[in-house]
Design a protein around this motif. Structure first.
Motif, PDB file in Angstrom:
ATOM      1  N   LEU A 109       0.829  -1.208   0.000  1.00  0.00           N
ATOM      2  CA  LEU A 109       0.000   0.000   0.000  1.00  0.00           C
ATOM      3  C   LEU A 109       0.862   1.257   0.000  1.00  0.00           C
ATOM      4  O   LEU A 109       0.569   2.218  -0.715  1.00  0.00           O
ATOM      5  CB  LEU A 109      -0.971  -0.009   1.192  1.00  0.00           C
ATOM      6  N   CYS A 113       0.663   4.006  -2.999  1.00  0.00           N
ATOM      7  CA  CYS A 113       0.290   5.389  -2.695  1.00  0.00           C
ATOM      8  C   CYS A 113       1.342   6.398  -3.163  1.00  0.00           C
ATOM      9  O   CYS A 113       1.042   7.580  -3.298  1.00  0.00           O
ATOM     10  CB  CYS A 113       0.056   5.571  -1.196  1.00  0.00           C
ATOM     11  N   VAL A 118      -4.828   7.313  -4.402  1.00  0.00           N
ATOM     12  CA  VAL A 118      -5.471   6.142  -3.791  1.00  0.00           C
ATOM     13  C   VAL A 118      -6.583   6.570  -2.845  1.00  0.00           C
ATOM     14  O   VAL A 118      -6.457   7.568  -2.130  1.00  0.00           O
ATOM     15  CB  VAL A 118      -4.425   5.299  -3.020  1.00  0.00           C
ATOM     16  N   ILE A 154     -10.910  -0.429  -2.556  1.00  0.00           N
ATOM     17  CA  ILE A 154      -9.750   0.408  -2.868  1.00  0.00           C
ATOM     18  C   ILE A 154      -9.871   0.928  -4.290  1.00  0.00           C
ATOM     19  O   ILE A 154     -10.206   0.165  -5.211  1.00  0.00           O
ATOM     20  CB  ILE A 154      -8.435  -0.381  -2.689  1.00  0.00           C
ATOM     21  N   VAL A 156      -7.546   2.806  -7.109  1.00  0.00           N
ATOM     22  CA  VAL A 156      -6.208   3.283  -7.464  1.00  0.00           C
ATOM     23  C   VAL A 156      -6.357   3.998  -8.798  1.00  0.00           C
ATOM     24  O   VAL A 156      -6.683   3.384  -9.812  1.00  0.00           O
ATOM     25  CB  VAL A 156      -5.217   2.104  -7.598  1.00  0.00           C
TER      26      VAL A 156
END
Ligand code: ADP
Ligand code: MG
Length: 658
Positions: A109, A113, A118, A154, A156
């Motif tokens: 993660l 990021c 994100v 999540i 992205v």
């Protein structure tokens, strides 16, 4: 001046900021959209999710969206999750020896990021509400309440937007999407107990519900494959091998249908693939690779996945044991299904790919270990023990007792429609000779090989083109090699390699629109294809059509073939295309071949006459005439020789007549 001195002369070292450190780590962990997806799905699995949805836009370059129903995170955990080395999966060094989760580095993660925008939303069971974290490179994180069900989502967005060099390095959407589909397929196979839903924008690629493995194989690979699989379930020394192997009928020329999962993690191992192959060996036609989906279960203490962050490779404490257990597991299943009779698989016997080889290279006249598959020489370990069963004893080598009836017959389809007498009508156009410089090199070495320095009387290519022969000058050995009697000696032609060369050049010409190669089908055929095949077909549709196919795309998973190249046998229209696509994929992945060259080589390999096919004298003559007209007659598209020559002089020398 003082400041300058400080910087340049004495202190040069500074600690990198977290942000830079994360970006560097991202170089290892996040190579492409596919690697982001792999990391995020692994997180969902580690969080005990049993339903995972993946949605990508623009092959993940614009958006990767993952939704899971796992445990979720608390507000504090959510805030920490994107920090470097933040993990809930290991606590101390001992845990490293016994990893039972997919993740453990606490890097994913944080890395993601640092190279994308994100957003993570997460909620735990019975929480009043969830939390939403917005993390953008170089900005302060924002965390706020949000409403959502238990689980984690999540988003992205704009991967690598702040690292233009990495963004540029990404391949076309179609290729990137193929990497993603490949990974999605592997997850879906390895975890039939989990629901996976996969969308490309609004297009549903698959949605598979919890089901037994064989059902899932059917959903993902089609009924044809599902009908031809044999179960494997075998255990020995606390190692379990289970899953399915394909019957010899569905063995392929590529290794694309081979899947290994070690404690559910997809791994790649040439040596273990060879273990499966070795059980099959005598059941398979030349160069065929068995289809298999095999799961290995063993104590995590007995191997190390820490070798590479992408974790495809594994280091086993004792690979020889695993090799022989897999070999026995597969052999047992084949035996139970009547494919091998009276198989004797002794405890010590297993055909390792590592062989002892006597070689003059080694001045001590010692034995060297040679990996038969790669040709790589492995330096013997000084403690190496000659009696070690690492290398099998040659007298044990053929420990199988076959009954003749168990052999599949490779020669059951003798067709004579391989050659039209005017196979290649277009004459060599030397000005267009530059299409493949690699082959120029190959052909030079093959030429040297053929008319090498030890043979003084060299003939030139022009002379080769002019040889005139009668049908009686041709003779076939073992349905494999063609012997041609020429005035000054004998030519030995590898029938498959030579025809490959002919078809390769034909395909290149067809792509150059020098002539049309299509034969229309009376009844168009519809073919089911998977996501990977579909993306390749879309990527190279124009080229495929130019070599003679006419393909209509019906849906994401179905195409219609309404014409095929002249050299494709009837009844083989759909299979040929699928096999070409698979070989193309392998050529792209493993050899990085240029697109057109790769397609032409894949086509020629699949359409060429096979080793094992009997040829009539007119067919042999026709093949010879075609190869004579090739620009590079002496090597096949893979660079192997097509023709070897023994001159009379060479023969006289061997018989000591001179
Ligand atoms: P690692 O997986 O190596 O621990 P990551 O950076 O991938 O490192 O994730 C950091 C932590 O964030 C994980 O250890 C886990 O506690 C938490 N986490 C990440 N994704 C999820 C998820 N989908 N559900 C619940 N927790 C998650
Ligand atoms: Mg992780």
């Amino acid at each position: 001046m003082e400041i300058n001195n400080n910087i340049s002369k004495s202190n040069k070292i500074t600690i990198l900021s977290d942000f830079i450190a994360n970006q560097i780590a991202a170089g290892e962990v996040v190579q492409r959209p596919e690697s982001v997806i792999k990391e995020l799905i692994e997180n969902s699995l580690d969080a005990a999710a049993n339903s995972i949805a993946v949605i990508v836009k623009d092959a993940g370059k614009q958006l990767i969206h993952i939704v899971d129903n796992g445990t979720g995170m608390s507000q504090d955990d959510l805030a920490l999750s994107i920090k470097r080395h933040a993990t809930s999966k290991i606590f101390n060094a001992e845990d490293l020896d016994e990893i039972r989760t997919f993740g453990f580095r606490g890097e994913a993660l944080a890395s993601i990021c640092s190279v994308a925008n994100v957003e993570i939303r997460s909620s735990q069971l019975n929480d009043e509400h969830g939390w939403k974290l917005i993390a953008e490179p170089m900005k302060t994180d924002i965390i706020e309440p949000c409403i959502m069900d238990k689980g984690t989502q999540i988003f992205v967005r704009n991967l690598f937007y702040n690292v233009p060099a990495r963004r540029k390095f990404l391949k076309s959407n179609i290729t990137e999407f193929r990497y993603i589909s490949d990974t999605m397929l592997k997850f879906a196979i390895s975890m039939p107990e989990i629901r996976f839903t996969f969308y490309d924008s609004d297009n549903l690629i698959f949605d598979v519900f919890p089901e037994p493995l064989d059902k899932r194989i059917g959903k993902l690979f089609g009924d044809n494959i599902a009908k031809q699989i044999i179960p494997v379930d075998y255990a020995e020394r606390n190692i379990r091998v289970f899953g399915f192997i394909g019957s010899p009928e569905i063995a392929k020329q590529t290794r694309s249908g081979q899947y290994f999962f070690l404690n559910k993690r997809s791994i790649i191992s040439k040596s273990l693939s060879h273990a499966v192959f070795s059980s099959f060996e005598h059941l398979l036609e030349n160069n065929r690779n068995p289809f298999f989906i095999l799961f290995l279960e063993l104590d995590p203490k007995k191997y190390d996945v820490n070798v590479h962050p992408q974790k495809h490779e594994v280091k086993f404490d004792d690979e020889r044991i695993i090799y022989s257990i897999i070999h026995r597991a597969v052999a047992n299943s084949l035996q139970r299904h009547g494919l091998i009779a009276d198989l004797i698989v002794s405890e010590n016997f297993s055909k390792s790919p590592i062989e002892k080889e006597e070689t003059s290279l080694n001045s001590n006249n010692d034995l060297l270990l040679v990996n038969k598959m790669t040709g790589e020489i492995i330096n013997p370990n000084p403690n190496y023990n000659q009696n070690n069963n690492y290398n099998y004893n040659s007298s044990q080598r053929y420990n199988y007792n076959y009954t003749k009836n168990n052999y599949p017959n490779p020669n059951n389809s003798l067709t004579s429609n391989h050659f039209q007498t005017n196979d290649i009508e277009t004459r060599v156009n030397s000005s267009a000779n530059t299409e493949n410089s690699n082959n120029t090199n190959n052909s030079i070495s093959a030429f040297d090989y053929m008319f090498g320095k030890s043979i003084p009387e060299q003939i030139s290519t022009e002379l080769f083109n002019q040889i005139e022969l009668q049908e009686n000058d041709f003779w076939q050995l073992n349905n494999k090699y063609i012997f041609v009697s020429v005035p000054d000696g004998v030519l030995i032609i590898d029938q498959h390699a030579a025809h490959e060369r002919v078809l390769y050049e034909k395909a290149i010409k067809a792509m150059n629109k020098e002539f049309a190669n299509a034969q229309e089908l009376l009844f168009p055929v519809r073919v089911q294809i998977n996501a990977i095949q579909s993306s390749i077909i879309r990527e190279i549709l124009e080229e495929i059509n130019s070599i003679g196919y006419t393909i209509g795309i019906i849906t994401e998973s179905e195409i219609e073939i309404s014409s095929v190249p002249l050299d494709i046998k009837s009844g083989y229209e759909a299979q040929s295309l699928i096999e070409i696509i698979e070989l193309y994929e392998e050529g792209e992945k493993l050899q990085h071949r240029e697109q057109r060259d790769n397609l032409a080589a894949s086509f020629s390999c699949k359409a060429a006459i096979k080793t094992g096919e009997q040829l009539s004298k007119p067919e042999m003559k026709s093949l010879f005439r075609s190869i004579q007209k090739c620009k590079m007659p002496y090597s096949c598209p893979h660079g192997r020789p097509t023709i070897i020559k023994f001159t009379m002089q060479e023969l006289d020398k061997r018989f000591e007549r001179t």
